[in-house]
Design a protein around this motif. Structure first.
Motif, PDB file in Angstrom:
ATOM      1  N   LYS A 120      -4.597   9.468  -7.805  1.00 47.05           N
ATOM      2  CA  LYS A 120      -4.055  10.771  -7.431  1.00 47.05           C
ATOM      3  C   LYS A 120      -2.963  10.546  -6.391  1.00 47.05           C
ATOM      4  O   LYS A 120      -3.210   9.967  -5.344  1.00 47.05           O
ATOM      5  N   LEU A 121      -1.748  10.987  -6.698  1.00 45.62           N
ATOM      6  CA  LEU A 121      -0.608  10.846  -5.803  1.00 45.62           C
ATOM      7  C   LEU A 121      -0.248  12.228  -5.262  1.00 45.62           C
ATOM      8  O   LEU A 121       0.117  13.120  -6.032  1.00 45.62           O
ATOM      9  N   GLU A 122      -0.353  12.379  -3.943  1.00 45.59           N
ATOM     10  CA  GLU A 122      -0.035  13.645  -3.282  1.00 45.59           C
ATOM     11  C   GLU A 122       1.056  13.405  -2.253  1.00 45.59           C
ATOM     12  O   GLU A 122       1.038  12.401  -1.547  1.00 45.59           O
ATOM     13  N   ASP A 123       1.970  14.341  -2.159  1.00 43.72           N
ATOM     14  CA  ASP A 123       3.038  14.273  -1.172  1.00 43.72           C
ATOM     15  C   ASP A 123       2.416  14.291   0.225  1.00 43.72           C
ATOM     16  O   ASP A 123       1.649  15.190   0.547  1.00 43.72           O
TER      17      ASP A 123
ATOM     18  N   LEU B 266       7.166   9.932   0.361  1.00 42.26           N
ATOM     19  CA  LEU B 266       6.036   9.025   0.531  1.00 42.26           C
ATOM     20  C   LEU B 266       4.797   9.725   0.006  1.00 42.26           C
ATOM     21  O   LEU B 266       4.582  10.913   0.264  1.00 42.26           O
ATOM     22  N   MET B 267       3.970   9.001  -0.720  1.00 38.84           N
ATOM     23  CA  MET B 267       2.815   9.604  -1.359  1.00 38.84           C
ATOM     24  C   MET B 267       1.516   9.074  -0.755  1.00 38.84           C
ATOM     25  O   MET B 267       1.420   7.900  -0.390  1.00 38.84           O
ATOM     26  N   GLN B 268       0.542   9.964  -0.669  1.00 39.92           N
ATOM     27  CA  GLN B 268      -0.817   9.601  -0.290  1.00 39.92           C
ATOM     28  C   GLN B 268      -1.548   9.319  -1.599  1.00 39.92           C
ATOM     29  O   GLN B 268      -1.584  10.166  -2.490  1.00 39.92           O
ATOM     30  N   VAL B 269      -2.112   8.126  -1.742  1.00 40.43           N
ATOM     31  CA  VAL B 269      -2.764   7.738  -2.994  1.00 40.43           C
ATOM     32  C   VAL B 269      -4.271   7.661  -2.795  1.00 40.43           C
ATOM     33  O   VAL B 269      -4.749   7.052  -1.845  1.00 40.43           O
TER      34      VAL B 269
ATOM     35  N   PHE C  45       0.250  14.514  -8.583  1.00 42.10           N
ATOM     36  CA  PHE C  45       0.432  13.682  -9.762  1.00 42.10           C
ATOM     37  C   PHE C  45      -0.811  12.821  -9.953  1.00 42.10           C
ATOM     38  O   PHE C  45      -1.477  12.443  -8.992  1.00 42.10           O
ATOM     39  N   LEU C  46      -1.089  12.509 -11.202  1.00 41.10           N
ATOM     40  CA  LEU C  46      -2.214  11.654 -11.541  1.00 41.10           C
ATOM     41  C   LEU C  46      -1.683  10.536 -12.428  1.00 41.10           C
ATOM     42  O   LEU C  46      -1.059  10.797 -13.459  1.00 41.10           O
TER      43      LEU C  46
ATOM     44  N   GLU D  21       0.816  -1.217   0.000  1.00 35.32           N
ATOM     45  CA  GLU D  21       0.000   0.000   0.000  1.00 35.32           C
ATOM     46  C   GLU D  21       0.850   1.268   0.000  1.00 35.32           C
ATOM     47  O   GLU D  21       0.326   2.371  -0.084  1.00 35.32           O
ATOM     48  N   GLN D  22       2.165   1.134   0.115  1.00 38.89           N
ATOM     49  CA  GLN D  22       3.050   2.298   0.184  1.00 38.89           C
ATOM     50  C   GLN D  22       3.538   2.685  -1.215  1.00 38.89           C
ATOM     51  O   GLN D  22       4.019   1.858  -1.971  1.00 38.89           O
TER      52      GLN D  22
END
Length: 130
Positions: free
Chosen positions: A96-99, A85-88, A109-110, A68-69
Motif C-alpha cells: 500500500k503506497l500512501e502520500d 514521497l510515499m509511505q509504504v 495506490f496498491l 526504503e524510500q
C-alpha cells in the motif's frame, strides 16, 4: 484616438519580481528535497510505469524505489508534474503506497504482482501499464 497605458509603479514591479524570485527558490529547494538530490537520483530503481485513464485523464505514473524510500512521480497531459514521497505498508493485498503528505480524497495506490491499482473508498482499479 490613441490610448496610453499607465506604467506600473517601480515599487509594485520590484515587489512582484521579489515574490516570484522567492517562489522559484522555494520550488527548487522542494524539488531537491523530494528528489533526494542529484547524486541519489541515479541510485533509484524504476519499479514500473502506468497510465491513469480515469475520466479521460492521461496521467503517466512512475514509481521509483531507493532502499526504503519510495517515490511516485506523475506527469499530466497538460505538462504538470509532481514527485511525492510515499509511505509504504505491507498488506495481505500487496504494498500500500500512501502520500506522506496525505490525500484529501482518501486515495492510495496498491502494488500487487507488478500491477499498480488506484484505490478509493469504492474499491480498487488496475492502471494500464505504460
Amino acid at each position: 484616438m490613441t490610448t496610453m497605458l499607465n506604467a506600473v509603479p517601480r515599487e509594485i514591479l520590484d515587489a512582484a519580481i521579489e515574490f516570484f524570485r522567492i517562489q522559484g527558490l522555494q520550488g527548487s529547494s522542494n524539488r531537491r528535497r523530494v528528489m533526494g538530490g542529484v547524486s541519489t537520483m541515479e541510485a533509484q530503481q524504476l519499479v514500473g510505469e502506468w497510465l491513469d485513464t480515469r475520466d479521460g485523464e492521461g496521467d503517466k505514473i512512475n514509481v521509483y524505489r531507493s532502499g526504503e524510500q519510495w517515490v511516485l512521480e506523475t506527469w499530466s497531459e497538460d505538462g504538470c508534474h509532481s514527485r511525492d514521497l510515499m509511505q509504504v505498508t505491507e498488506t495481505v493485498d500487496g504494498l500500500k503506497l500512501e502520500d506522506r503528505g496525505g490525500n484529501l480524497f482518501g486515495e492510495y495506490f496498491l502494488l500487487r504482482d507488478d500491477q499498480l491499482h488506484l484505490c478509493t473508498e469504492s474499491g480498487c482499479q488496475a492502471l494500464q501499464s505504460a
